[in-house]
Design a protein around this motif. Structure first.
Motif, mmCIF file in Angstrom:
data_model
loop_
_atom_site.group_PDB
_atom_site.id
_atom_site.type_symbol
_atom_site.label_atom_id
_atom_site.label_comp_id
_atom_site.label_asym_id
_atom_site.label_seq_id
_atom_site.Cartn_x
_atom_site.Cartn_y
_atom_site.Cartn_z
ATOM 1 N N ALA A 20 0.831 -1.203 0.000
ATOM 2 C CA ALA A 20 0.000 0.000 0.000
ATOM 3 C C ALA A 20 0.869 1.258 0.000
ATOM 4 O O ALA A 20 0.545 2.252 -0.661
ATOM 5 C CB ALA A 20 -0.926 0.000 1.218
ATOM 6 N N GLU A 25 -3.629 -0.511 -4.186
ATOM 7 C CA GLU A 25 -4.794 -0.601 -3.318
ATOM 8 C C GLU A 25 -4.798 -2.002 -2.721
ATOM 9 O O GLU A 25 -4.902 -2.991 -3.449
ATOM 10 C CB GLU A 25 -6.087 -0.366 -4.083
ATOM 11 C CG GLU A 25 -7.328 -0.460 -3.200
ATOM 12 C CD GLU A 25 -8.632 -0.373 -3.969
ATOM 13 O OE1 GLU A 25 -9.693 -0.576 -3.341
ATOM 14 O OE2 GLU A 25 -8.593 -0.148 -5.189
ATOM 15 N N ASN A 58 -1.561 4.847 5.688
ATOM 16 C CA ASN A 58 -2.128 4.269 4.459
ATOM 17 C C ASN A 58 -3.631 4.042 4.566
ATOM 18 O O ASN A 58 -4.331 4.089 3.550
ATOM 19 C CB ASN A 58 -1.386 2.984 4.104
ATOM 20 C CG ASN A 58 -0.036 3.257 3.474
ATOM 21 O OD1 ASN A 58 0.054 3.616 2.314
ATOM 22 N ND2 ASN A 58 1.029 3.123 4.261
ATOM 23 N N ASN A 63 -5.453 3.681 0.784
ATOM 24 C CA ASN A 63 -4.743 2.602 0.076
ATOM 25 C C ASN A 63 -4.845 1.250 0.773
ATOM 26 O O ASN A 63 -4.560 0.219 0.160
ATOM 27 C CB ASN A 63 -3.249 2.930 -0.062
ATOM 28 C CG ASN A 63 -3.000 4.105 -0.973
ATOM 29 O OD1 ASN A 63 -3.846 4.446 -1.776
ATOM 30 N ND2 ASN A 63 -1.836 4.711 -0.836
#
Length: 442
Positions: A20, A25, A58, A63
């Motif tokens: 990530a 993703e 993240n 992500n």
């Protein structure tokens, strides 16, 4: 790319977070709802320096996601990593692949389209073939490509190891799989980190061969340390003298109480069993396993010798429980064998570890856990350093001596040169260094 990571243990969590971090993703999946709930609140269930901050960053960036819903994680995914555990199977030492096979079955059943399934777990040669069979049998209508991509992460330095790898090993059997893997690791290849593409079985064996070779170095230097103690040589000098040879290298040449952790013990044993099954026994690795098990237990006898060969009824302070510093991992930690050996001889144990005490309670019983090194040595007959945490490198010996019944220090990690503890009146012993060498260090 959209990537699913199945299994949110040590390898899965670190791998997912780092993927990530480079812009993919990533959806991490686990059956443990409580663990997923923790992670969705930015509470990381393992200790690994820097990991908590990366999870929070993240997740905030969108992500990184955590779920128990595998079908949701696989919806539109380009690739799925299997990162479940492969512990030693009880009874015979083979790798227990039941979690890998279950993950492969579940991924195939819930796949929404063609998928590259990447085995990040440490598995014996041929596991990828079985995963391919499971996936294709479950969904003969679906196009699956099975890849081996072993991890080479050191606990306590896992993020750096993933983000700045010394090599990325990828075992593929199709151009489609190679293309997907190249895209996943493009951020790393662009920075010049070496990527090795091999066939799947070569990749699987590379992981076991690498860990077994490192275990060999540790077992070897521990054997040499035993010889040093009786011939008057200094293992530190020997290690440096051979390690400066670039053909040998300086790493994994520190003598100690034996290796432990989640990788070396189970991986060496699994490689031994694989070789035996193929009628090509690896005698050297078999001996390493034996040497290491003996080594860990022998350390309790070394401690007893410093207590005049009598520890029954005495109280021993243990500093460091985890198998290495900067982790809370207690799996196969030398401290377990050492403490159990001392308890078998009748000793009482007090212990302190900066991060590992909660996990230690699952492996050890009848121990008094303390909140600092100073409190740990209260009314003890000997102090033993088992794990080389940085905070144990500068112990306040004057204060320690006041609290102890007898000033005895057994330094199983050679953190001290001997002069400092001796200057404070401690009886001192370490590993692979004769007493006169330790005191008169040059």
């Amino acid at each position: 790319m959209k990537i699913a990571v199945v299994g949110v243990g040590y390898v899965g969590l670190v791998s997912g977070v780092c993927l990530a971090e480079v812009g993919h993703e990533v959806i991490c999946v686990d059956l443990d709802a409580a663990k997923i709930e923790q992670l969705n609140q930015n509470n990381v269930p393992i200790y690994e320096p820097g990991l908590s901050a990366m999870v929070a960053t993240n997740r905030a960036a969108g992500n990184l996601h955590f779920t128990t819903n595998l079908a949701q994680a696989l919806l539109g995914a380009d690739a799925a990593f299997i990162a479940v555990g492969t512990p030693s199977r009880e009874g015979d030492g083979h790798a227990d692949l039941s979690y890998v096979y279950a993950a492969a079955q579940n991924i195939a059943e819930h796949a929404s389209g063609p998928l590259v399934i990447i085995n990040k777990s440490t598995v014996p040669v041929g596991t990828g073939d079985k995963v391919q069979e499971i996936a294709e049998t479950s969904r003969p209508d679906m196009d699956f490509h099975i890849v081996s991509n072993p991890e080479f992460l050191r606990e306590g330095a896992a993020i750096k190891d993933f983000m700045e790898p010394d090599r990325i090993v990828i075992g593929v059997e199709s151009d489609q799989a190679k293309s997907i893997m190249a895209e996943i690791y493009a951020p790393f290849e662009q920075k010049g980190f070496p990527t090795l593409y091999v066939n799947r079985r070569t990749s699987e064996l590379t992981k076991y061969a690498a860990n077994s070779f490192l275990a060999l170095k540790l077992a070897y230097i521990n054997e040499v340390a035993e010889l040093c103690e009786v011939v008057g040589a200094d293992i530190k000098g020997v290690s440096k003298g051979i390690g400066l040879d670039p053909r040998i290298g300086e790493k994994f040449l520190n003598a100690g109480p034996g290796y432990g952790g989640s990788c070396f013990p189970k991986d060496t044993l699994a490689l031994v069993r694989t070789a035996q099954d193929h009628d090509r026994p690896l005698r050297l690795i078999e001996m390493i396993v034996s040497i290491n098990e003996y080594r860990k237990r022998a350390m309790s006898r070394k401690i007893a010798q410093m207590c005049e060969d009598e520890v029954n009824g005495k109280t021993i302070a243990i500093l460091g429980l985890t198998f290495k510093p900067n982790t809370d991992d207690m799996r196969e930690a030398p401290a377990i064998s050492i403490i159990q050996g001392l308890q078998d001889m009748g000793a009482n144990i007090r212990a302190y570890d900066p991060k590992g005490m909660d996990n230690a309670k699952h492996h050890l019983s009848n121990i008094t856990y303390c909140d600092s090194a100073l409190s740990c040595v209260e009314n003890t007959d000997a102090l033993v350093i088992v794990t080389e945490w940085d905070e144990f490198r500068d112990l306040p010996f004057a204060e320690l001596k006041k609290k102890m019944r007898k000033p005895v220090l057994v330094d199983l990690r050679n953190l001290y040169d001997g002069k400092t503890p001796k200057a404070h009146g401690f009886d001192y012993q370490c590993v692979g260094r004769p007493l006169e060498t330790v005191i008169n260090d040059v």
